[in-house]
Write an enzyme that holds these catalytic residues in place. Sequence first.
Site, PDB file in Angstrom:
ATOM      1  N   ARG A 194     -31.727   5.624 -11.323  1.00 40.25           N
ATOM      2  CA  ARG A 194     -32.948   4.791 -11.249  1.00 40.25           C
ATOM      3  C   ARG A 194     -33.796   4.880 -12.526  1.00 40.25           C
ATOM      4  O   ARG A 194     -35.018   4.843 -12.469  1.00 40.25           O
ATOM      5  CB  ARG A 194     -33.828   5.233 -10.068  1.00 40.25           C
ATOM      6  CG  ARG A 194     -33.231   4.997  -8.719  1.00 40.25           C
ATOM      7  CD  ARG A 194     -33.093   3.507  -8.433  1.00 40.25           C
ATOM      8  NE  ARG A 194     -32.874   3.276  -7.019  1.00 40.25           N
ATOM      9  CZ  ARG A 194     -31.702   3.326  -6.414  1.00 40.25           C
ATOM     10  NH1 ARG A 194     -30.622   3.603  -7.114  1.00 40.25           N
ATOM     11  NH2 ARG A 194     -31.600   3.099  -5.125  1.00 40.25           N
ATOM     12  N   SER A 230     -36.824   1.307  -1.299  1.00 37.26           N
ATOM     13  CA  SER A 230     -37.133   2.741  -1.383  1.00 37.26           C
ATOM     14  C   SER A 230     -38.430   2.930  -2.144  1.00 37.26           C
ATOM     15  O   SER A 230     -38.547   2.484  -3.287  1.00 37.26           O
ATOM     16  CB  SER A 230     -36.044   3.491  -2.147  1.00 37.26           C
ATOM     17  OG  SER A 230     -34.825   3.337  -1.513  1.00 37.26           O
ATOM     18  N   GLU A 274     -40.629   5.614  -6.734  1.00 36.03           N
ATOM     19  CA  GLU A 274     -39.702   4.803  -7.514  1.00 36.03           C
ATOM     20  C   GLU A 274     -40.376   3.483  -7.897  1.00 36.03           C
ATOM     21  O   GLU A 274     -40.057   2.862  -8.899  1.00 36.03           O
ATOM     22  CB  GLU A 274     -38.454   4.521  -6.667  1.00 36.03           C
ATOM     23  CG  GLU A 274     -37.428   3.714  -7.389  1.00 36.03           C
ATOM     24  CD  GLU A 274     -36.418   3.082  -6.472  1.00 36.03           C
ATOM     25  OE1 GLU A 274     -35.301   3.596  -6.402  1.00 36.03           O
ATOM     26  OE2 GLU A 274     -36.733   2.078  -5.826  1.00 36.03           O
TER      27      GLU A 274
HETATM   28  N1  EPU Z   1     -31.978   9.873   6.242  1.00 37.72           N
HETATM   29  C1  EPU Z   1     -32.716  10.445   7.242  1.00 37.72           C
HETATM   30  N2  EPU Z   1     -33.850   9.800   7.663  1.00 37.72           N
HETATM   31  C2  EPU Z   1     -34.243   8.627   7.132  1.00 37.72           C
HETATM   32  C3  EPU Z   1     -33.490   8.045   6.089  1.00 37.72           C
HETATM   33  C4  EPU Z   1     -32.350   8.695   5.659  1.00 37.72           C
HETATM   34  O1  EPU Z   1     -32.384  11.501   7.758  1.00 37.72           O
HETATM   35  O2  EPU Z   1     -35.268   8.088   7.592  1.00 37.72           O
HETATM   36  C5  EPU Z   1     -30.722  10.514   5.838  1.00 37.72           C
HETATM   37  C6  EPU Z   1     -29.523   9.702   6.317  1.00 37.72           C
HETATM   38  O3  EPU Z   1     -29.144  10.059   7.607  1.00 37.72           O
HETATM   39  C7  EPU Z   1     -28.451  10.058   5.315  1.00 37.72           C
HETATM   40  C8  EPU Z   1     -29.240  10.279   4.029  1.00 37.72           C
HETATM   41  O4  EPU Z   1     -30.604  10.501   4.419  1.00 37.72           O
HETATM   42  O5  EPU Z   1     -27.836  11.272   5.655  1.00 37.72           O
HETATM   43  C9  EPU Z   1     -29.146   9.128   3.047  1.00 37.72           C
HETATM   44  O6  EPU Z   1     -29.647   7.943   3.659  1.00 37.72           O
HETATM   45  P1  EPU Z   1     -29.213   6.483   3.161  1.00 37.72           P
HETATM   46  O7  EPU Z   1     -27.732   6.370   3.099  1.00 37.72           O
HETATM   47  O8  EPU Z   1     -29.953   5.486   3.953  1.00 37.72           O
HETATM   48  O9  EPU Z   1     -29.659   6.432   1.640  1.00 37.72           O
HETATM   49  P2  EPU Z   1     -30.971   6.898   0.891  1.00 37.72           P
HETATM   50  O10 EPU Z   1     -30.652   8.070   0.040  1.00 37.72           O
HETATM   51  O11 EPU Z   1     -32.113   7.066   1.844  1.00 37.72           O
HETATM   52  C10 EPU Z   1     -30.444   5.476  -1.242  1.00 37.72           C
HETATM   53  C11 EPU Z   1     -31.114   4.473  -2.112  1.00 37.72           C
HETATM   54  C12 EPU Z   1     -31.142   3.118  -1.442  1.00 37.72           C
HETATM   55  C13 EPU Z   1     -29.703   2.688  -1.192  1.00 37.72           C
HETATM   56  C14 EPU Z   1     -29.019   3.756  -0.320  1.00 37.72           C
HETATM   57  C15 EPU Z   1     -27.558   3.498  -0.157  1.00 37.72           C
HETATM   58  C16 EPU Z   1     -32.698   5.722  -3.446  1.00 37.72           C
HETATM   59  C17 EPU Z   1     -34.128   6.006  -3.759  1.00 37.72           C
HETATM   60  N3  EPU Z   1     -32.466   4.888  -2.434  1.00 37.72           N
HETATM   61  O12 EPU Z   1     -31.250   5.633  -0.055  1.00 37.72           O
HETATM   62  O13 EPU Z   1     -31.716   2.185  -2.364  1.00 37.72           O
HETATM   63  O14 EPU Z   1     -29.651   1.431  -0.545  1.00 37.72           O
HETATM   64  O15 EPU Z   1     -29.136   5.064  -0.954  1.00 37.72           O
HETATM   65  O16 EPU Z   1     -26.900   3.756  -1.359  1.00 37.72           O
HETATM   66  O17 EPU Z   1     -31.811   6.250  -4.133  1.00 37.72           O
HETATM   67  C18 EPU Z   1     -33.707   1.035  -3.036  1.00 37.72           C
HETATM   68  O18 EPU Z   1     -33.587   1.592  -4.127  1.00 37.72           O
HETATM   69  O19 EPU Z   1     -34.654   0.251  -2.785  1.00 37.72           O
HETATM   70  C19 EPU Z   1     -32.736   1.325  -1.980  1.00 37.72           C
HETATM   71  C20 EPU Z   1     -32.869   0.818  -0.761  1.00 37.72           C
END
Ligand code: EPU
Length: 339
Positions: free
Chosen positions: A161, A237, A333
């Site tokens: 990012r 995010s 972010e």
């Molecule tokens: N999780 C929780 N609670 C929540 C959200 C997530 O426990 O409320 C846990 C999930 O269960 C999972 C882990 O966190 O084990 C990761 O969750 P997720 O796959 O939804 O991805 P993220 O790390 O929360 C990132 C990106 C997203 C992108 C997803 C998929 C960042 C800041 N965000 O989210 O990007 O879509 O991975 O690759 O890196 C964005 O930048 O706007 C965005 C949506």
Amino acid sequence: MRDEFDYPVSNTFGIKAKAAHFVEYGVVDELRAVVRREACGAEVLHVGAGSNLLFLSDFDGLVLHSAIRGIDVEECGGETVKLRVGAGVVWDALVAHCVAHGWHGLENLSLIPGEVGAAAVQNIGAYGAEAKDVITAVETVDLRTGAVRVFDVAECGYAYRKSVFKTDLRGRYAVTHVRMTLSRRFSPDLEYGGVRDALRLAGVEPERVTPQQLRDAIISIRQAKLPDPKVQGNAGSFFMNPVVERSVYERICDEFPAVPHYEAGEGNVKIPAGWLIEQCGWKGRALGPAAVHDKQALVLVNLGGATGQDILRLCEAVRSDVRERFGIELCPEVNMIGK
Ligand code: EPU
């Protein structure tokens, strides 16, 4: 070219904010002319679709927006295709176009809001892919002089990012075109958690997935977790996932052995901010007209009529609780504009 004063700047958070001056240009020479005309004056902010912005106040300067379109094939042969894409092209329209033409590498980045120029500034990423994986060069205009400068990918300083356009050279260059190389051979990346499950749910055997089926599966995952900005204001995010020292991760593990995490190199570990926020009890909770999304705690939403200050208040309350509970500092972010 569009040239307006006291202009409401559109943003996916649905925050009301005005720019003292707004210019939308359609070609590089128009931008260069505006820069030369305005160079010695106002503060300049270059925006894309406003999908990663939080206006804390009106902007008392010049807001620039690119309407440079076009997805041009520069070279197509063998296993690759080289594209030159206008900064004002809608990112997901580019992904759809590439999938339809058999050009691969963007499928996992389906449905990310925003435009191509901002995607190159932000190094957007999702489901195991990042914009930097396909970008080869970024064409820009220097907002102080109007000179054209092309950054090759190494000069862009890409990381999670991050790019040089968000850090050392923040606000200095406007992206006009992005050059990228895609593959004409489809080798899907299905490793990110949930992708295979989404395919199976759609009745698709992961080993036989087509590019369009992968795009559809990514779209369905996003739609299930992330609020549609047209329905509820948000900027995706709100925070970056923090990268912490292994000792910090191990301390959390003592209490939560199943904490989700990813190796982040140099002995560091990335922990999902959404998980940390959820553990602090914020998931689905509101503070005035701003709330933490109930399906993905990494997303802050405008429940209706929120100001940038309302969102900021929630952001600080969440950060403070995560800091107190886990000793981890969350970094937004989203780009905050104004005071
Ligand atoms: N999780 C929780 N609670 C929540 C959200 C997530 O426990 O409320 C846990 C999930 O269960 C999972 C882990 O966190 O084990 C990761 O969750 P997720 O796959 O939804 O991805 P993220 O790390 O929360 C990132 C990106 C997203 C992108 C997803 C998929 C960042 C800041 N965000 O989210 O990007 O879509 O991975 O690759 O890196 C964005 O930048 O706007 C965005 C949506």
